[in-house]
Design a protein around this motif. Structure first.
Motif, PDB file in Angstrom:
ATOM      1  N   SER A   1      86.551  57.006 149.027  1.00 50.64           N
ATOM      2  CA  SER A   1      86.028  55.783 149.553  1.00 50.64           C
ATOM      3  C   SER A   1      86.270  54.627 148.863  1.00 50.64           C
ATOM      4  N   PHE A   2      85.903  53.494 149.160  1.00 49.31           N
ATOM      5  CA  PHE A   2      86.167  52.235 148.489  1.00 49.31           C
ATOM      6  C   PHE A   2      86.014  52.099 147.091  1.00 49.31           C
ATOM      7  N   SER A   3      84.669  52.864 146.734  1.00 53.47           N
ATOM      8  CA  SER A   3      84.213  52.866 145.348  1.00 53.47           C
ATOM      9  C   SER A   3      85.116  53.731 144.395  1.00 53.47           C
ATOM     10  N   SER A   4      85.876  54.352 144.883  1.00 57.70           N
ATOM     11  CA  SER A   4      86.801  55.221 144.221  1.00 57.70           C
ATOM     12  C   SER A   4      87.861  54.417 143.268  1.00 57.70           C
ATOM     13  N   PHE A   5      87.772  53.200 143.695  1.00 58.85           N
ATOM     14  CA  PHE A   5      88.937  51.986 143.099  1.00 58.85           C
ATOM     15  C   PHE A   5      88.546  52.254 141.738  1.00 58.85           C
ATOM     16  N   GLY A   6      87.085  52.306 141.381  1.00 55.75           N
ATOM     17  CA  GLY A   6      86.615  52.234 139.832  1.00 55.75           C
ATOM     18  C   GLY A   6      86.561  50.680 139.593  1.00 55.75           C
ATOM     19  N   SER A   7      87.349  50.258 138.685  1.00 56.21           N
ATOM     20  CA  SER A   7      87.169  48.646 138.318  1.00 56.21           C
ATOM     21  C   SER A   7      88.465  48.024 137.781  1.00 56.21           C
ATOM     22  N   PRO A   8      88.724  47.065 137.443  1.00 62.15           N
ATOM     23  CA  PRO A   8      90.142  46.264 137.315  1.00 62.15           C
ATOM     24  C   PRO A   8      90.345  46.901 135.636  1.00 62.15           C
ATOM     25  N   VAL A   9      89.404  47.533 134.896  1.00 58.80           N
ATOM     26  CA  VAL A   9      89.810  48.188 133.567  1.00 58.80           C
ATOM     27  C   VAL A   9      90.063  49.683 133.518  1.00 58.80           C
ATOM     28  N   LYS A  10      89.414  50.118 134.701  1.00 60.34           N
ATOM     29  CA  LYS A  10      89.649  51.828 135.033  1.00 60.34           C
ATOM     30  C   LYS A  10      90.223  51.888 136.497  1.00 60.34           C
ATOM     31  N   ARG A  11      91.072  51.199 136.653  1.00 63.33           N
ATOM     32  CA  ARG A  11      91.721  51.240 138.135  1.00 63.33           C
ATOM     33  C   ARG A  11      92.026  52.452 138.556  1.00 63.33           C
ATOM     34  N   ARG A  12      91.533  52.769 139.802  1.00 64.39           N
ATOM     35  CA  ARG A  12      91.618  53.890 140.533  1.00 64.39           C
ATOM     36  C   ARG A  12      91.308  55.080 139.720  1.00 64.39           C
ATOM     37  N   ARG A  13      90.617  55.223 138.566  1.00 69.09           N
ATOM     38  CA  ARG A  13      90.264  56.374 137.821  1.00 69.09           C
ATOM     39  C   ARG A  13      89.556  57.519 138.666  1.00 69.09           C
ATOM     40  N   PRO A  14      88.450  57.133 139.193  1.00 70.31           N
ATOM     41  CA  PRO A  14      87.663  57.991 140.070  1.00 70.31           C
ATOM     42  C   PRO A  14      88.500  58.713 141.176  1.00 70.31           C
ATOM     43  N   LEU A  15      89.454  57.947 141.633  1.00 68.14           N
ATOM     44  CA  LEU A  15      90.432  58.725 142.722  1.00 68.14           C
ATOM     45  C   LEU A  15      91.196  59.516 141.928  1.00 68.14           C
ATOM     46  N   ALA A  16      91.952  59.150 140.718  1.00 65.78           N
ATOM     47  CA  ALA A  16      92.867  59.977 140.148  1.00 65.78           C
ATOM     48  C   ALA A  16      92.260  61.207 139.779  1.00 65.78           C
ATOM     49  N   VAL A  17      90.853  61.187 139.279  1.00 66.21           N
ATOM     50  CA  VAL A  17      90.226  62.323 138.970  1.00 66.21           C
ATOM     51  C   VAL A  17      90.175  63.231 140.146  1.00 66.21           C
ATOM     52  N   ALA A  18      89.943  62.759 141.436  1.00 68.00           N
ATOM     53  CA  ALA A  18      89.594  63.654 142.374  1.00 68.00           C
ATOM     54  C   ALA A  18      90.942  64.184 143.027  1.00 68.00           C
ATOM     55  N   LEU A  19      92.140  63.479 142.820  1.00 71.60           N
ATOM     56  CA  LEU A  19      93.445  63.775 143.297  1.00 71.60           C
ATOM     57  C   LEU A  19      93.821  65.048 142.170  1.00 71.60           C
ATOM     58  N   ALA A  20      93.442  64.938 140.827  1.00 71.29           N
ATOM     59  CA  ALA A  20      93.921  65.906 139.916  1.00 71.29           C
ATOM     60  C   ALA A  20      93.194  67.318 139.980  1.00 71.29           C
ATOM     61  N   CYS A  21      91.934  66.967 140.610  1.00 73.53           N
ATOM     62  CA  CYS A  21      90.936  68.122 140.775  1.00 73.53           C
ATOM     63  C   CYS A  21      91.406  68.873 142.186  1.00 73.53           C
ATOM     64  N   HIS A  22      92.122  67.965 142.937  1.00 78.57           N
ATOM     65  CA  HIS A  22      92.497  68.672 144.181  1.00 78.57           C
ATOM     66  C   HIS A  22      93.639  69.707 143.806  1.00 78.57           C
ATOM     67  N   TYR A  23      94.655  69.318 143.160  1.00 83.56           N
ATOM     68  CA  TYR A  23      96.047  69.940 142.770  1.00 83.56           C
ATOM     69  C   TYR A  23      95.386  71.161 141.708  1.00 83.56           C
ATOM     70  N   LEU A  24      94.390  71.051 140.879  1.00 82.49           N
ATOM     71  CA  LEU A  24      93.951  72.159 140.031  1.00 82.49           C
ATOM     72  C   LEU A  24      93.369  73.104 140.736  1.00 82.49           C
ATOM     73  N   LEU A  25      92.273  72.632 141.544  1.00 80.42           N
ATOM     74  CA  LEU A  25      91.462  73.797 142.367  1.00 80.42           C
ATOM     75  C   LEU A  25      92.388  74.631 143.222  1.00 80.42           C
ATOM     76  N   ARG A  26      93.414  73.879 144.057  1.00 80.80           N
ATOM     77  CA  ARG A  26      94.593  74.669 144.718  1.00 80.80           C
ATOM     78  C   ARG A  26      95.258  75.734 143.832  1.00 80.80           C
ATOM     79  N   ALA A  27      95.242  75.415 142.543  1.00 84.04           N
ATOM     80  CA  ALA A  27      96.129  76.223 141.750  1.00 84.04           C
ATOM     81  C   ALA A  27      95.031  77.466 141.247  1.00 84.04           C
ATOM     82  N   LEU A  28      93.895  77.240 141.048  1.00 87.44           N
ATOM     83  CA  LEU A  28      92.800  78.113 140.832  1.00 87.44           C
ATOM     84  C   LEU A  28      92.234  79.079 141.508  1.00 87.44           C
ATOM     85  N   ALA A  29      92.394  78.654 142.957  1.00 90.31           N
ATOM     86  CA  ALA A  29      91.768  79.415 143.990  1.00 90.31           C
ATOM     87  C   ALA A  29      92.750  80.337 144.627  1.00 90.31           C
ATOM     88  N   GLY A  30      92.002  81.481 145.370  1.00 86.56           N
ATOM     89  CA  GLY A  30      93.034  82.487 145.913  1.00 86.56           C
ATOM     90  C   GLY A  30      93.323  81.933 147.284  1.00 86.56           C
TER      91      GLY A  30
END
Length: 464
Positions: A300-329
């Motif tokens: 969502s739009f709030s995943s932009f974070g802030s000017p000093v933490k630009r797109r950090r929440p979205l980056a965490v979600a994207l990283a978790c997506h690929y890690l969960l894909r690797a962990l899951a059967g």
């Protein structure tokens, strides 16, 4: 039998751990930097004052460096809470994991605060003694190293002492880096033997063009410097090849999200391969062992974070997506926007968490992971109601494990924002910590209590 006080202590420590994992005292989407720092300072004072032993033990958790430095500073500043031998070992272990600039800033803060007890001097002395190359530190962090040496009452001998306190006393240094620094004052070629940040200043002094400087200094760039300079270097016509797969997963995700959509599309094969390789490295021996996993991922739009933490929440979600894909059967990732291509993720739209959680639970996965800042607003409160009904009416036995991972600290509530009391919430900053956080989240479910939490912290500390 645990008392009410025990339950409060367990809840307080978990609340602090979540804050120490997520908050860096910087501006977030819903709160300013001042609010973050004030809220975080209150938590540190509260936990240190009420649970000093557990306060020190949280250094063994995957908290961020900002809060680790605050904990170490507080332990050393307050005489009544002077760390014992066990805590001193934990402090030394944590300092060894932190970046050198962060450690030097901590030492400078201790000096400004007048903290100069025996334990502090010993910690500074031992950390400096363990540095692999003090000549490198003397060149790259000269003023900070000099400050630390003075504060710890150390007397470096030979070339190092001369370089720190009288750098031009010697006509020549035997240490290659020290000699390169001396020659770089008059020899343009010598600056390319120095670390990038030091060489950059000399290049400006000598009037060397940016393109020429980047091309010649490229072999000395670190992995993170290569990644950070890739875009700027390409604009100057210089290629600084970075090994993307070797990058930390969230940092790599942040880099991917910083690219324009057409660049991501053009480099799809390279970027996806790098993300999958980084995720596989983070998963390690756990790869493919987590069974059927579903994820609800907040773009969502709030995943932009802030000017000093630009797109950090979205980056965490994207990283978790690929890690969960690797962990899951087997794995199913659901983005709030309905987007099917995670590589083209961008912060946009409202936060319909409730609807996507319903979609995820329809398949009854063995584990549902929700990665979101928790600001459910389309409609407000639906996610919490869905989770309440699911846990109490449809799945009271807890056959489907549900964990909410929140990358954002809510300064007003003094915790990471929760979706429902029936579902555990843990703060997350780096995707590599996800397996440990899922383990830690069980303490927030109420199925385990203070004794187990203390044992967990003591075990983590003993393994450091």
């Amino acid at each position: 039998m645990e008392t009410y006080a025990d339950l409060i202590e367990c809840e307080d420590v978990l609340l602090f751990a979540n804050a120490a994992i997520t908050s860096t005292g910087q501006r977030e989407f819903h709160s300013a930097a001042g609010e973050q720092r004030l809220s975080l300072a209150f938590l540190h004072d509260y936990i240190h004052g009420n649970y000093p032993d557990l306060y020190a033990a949280t250094l063994a958790l995957d908290i961020n460096d900002h809060n680790a430095a605050l904990i170490i500073a507080n332990l050393l500043k307050r005489g009544a809470g002077l760390p014992g031998a066990g805590d001193a070992r934990l402090i030394a272990w944590r300092l060894a994991r932190m970046s050198p600039p962060r450690v030097y800033r901590l030492f400078q803060e201790l000096r400004r605060a007048g903290v100069n007890n025996r334990r502090t001097r010993a910690i500074i002395r031992d950390w400096l003694a363990a540095r692999p190359d003090l000549a490198f530190d003397a060149v790259k962090y000269r003023s900070a190293l000099k400050s630390a040496v003075r504060h710890a009452h150390l007397r470096p001998e030979g070339e190092l002492g001369d370089f720190l306190f009288a750098p031009f006393r010697r006509a020549r240094y035997e240490a290659p880096l020290l000699e390169a620094w001396r020659r770089a004052h008059y020899d343009k070629n010598a600056l390319y033997e120095l670390p990038y940040t030091v060489a950059e200043g000399f290049a400006a002094r000598h009037g060397i063009s940016r393109a020429v400087f980047l091309e010649r200094v490229a072999p000395r760039l670190t992995k993170l410097e290569r990644l950070r300079l890739t875009g700027a270097a390409e604009r100057d016509g210089v290629r600084t090849e970075a090994d993307l797969a070797a990058m930390p997963l969230v940092r790599l995700a942040s880099y991917v999200l910083s690219l324009a959509p057409d660049v991501r599309a053009r480099r799809r094969a390279e970027l996806v391969a790098a993300l999958r390789a980084a995720a596989a490295r983070a998963a390690g021996a756990r790869a493919g062992t987590w069974g059927d996993v579903a994820a609800v991922l907040d773009d969502s739009f709030s995943s932009f974070g802030s000017p000093v933490k630009r797109r950090r929440p979205l980056a965490v979600a994207l990283a978790c997506h690929y890690l969960l894909r690797a962990l899951a059967g087997s794995y199913r990732g659901l983005w709030l926007s309905g987007r099917s291509d995670p590589l083209q993720a961008r912060p946009t739209g409202p936060t319909p968490l409730g609807r996507r959680i319903i979609d995820a639970l329809e398949g009854r996965p063995s584990l549902l992971v929700i990665v979101s800042d928790g600001w459910d607003n389309a409609p407000p409160g639906l996610a919490g109601e869905v989770l309440r009904v699911w846990r109490r009416k449809l799945d009271p036995a807890g056959e489907v494990g549900i964990v909410h991972l929140n990358p954002v600290y809510d300064a007003e509530q003094i915790e990471v924002r929760r979706l429902a009391t029936v579902v555990p919430t843990a703060g997350i900053r780096d995707a590599e910590d996800l397996p440990a956080l899922v383990e830690l989240a069980r303490f927030a479910e109420g199925r385990t209590g203070l004794a187990e939490l203390r044992a967990y912290l003591e075990d983590r500390a003993a393994r450091r």
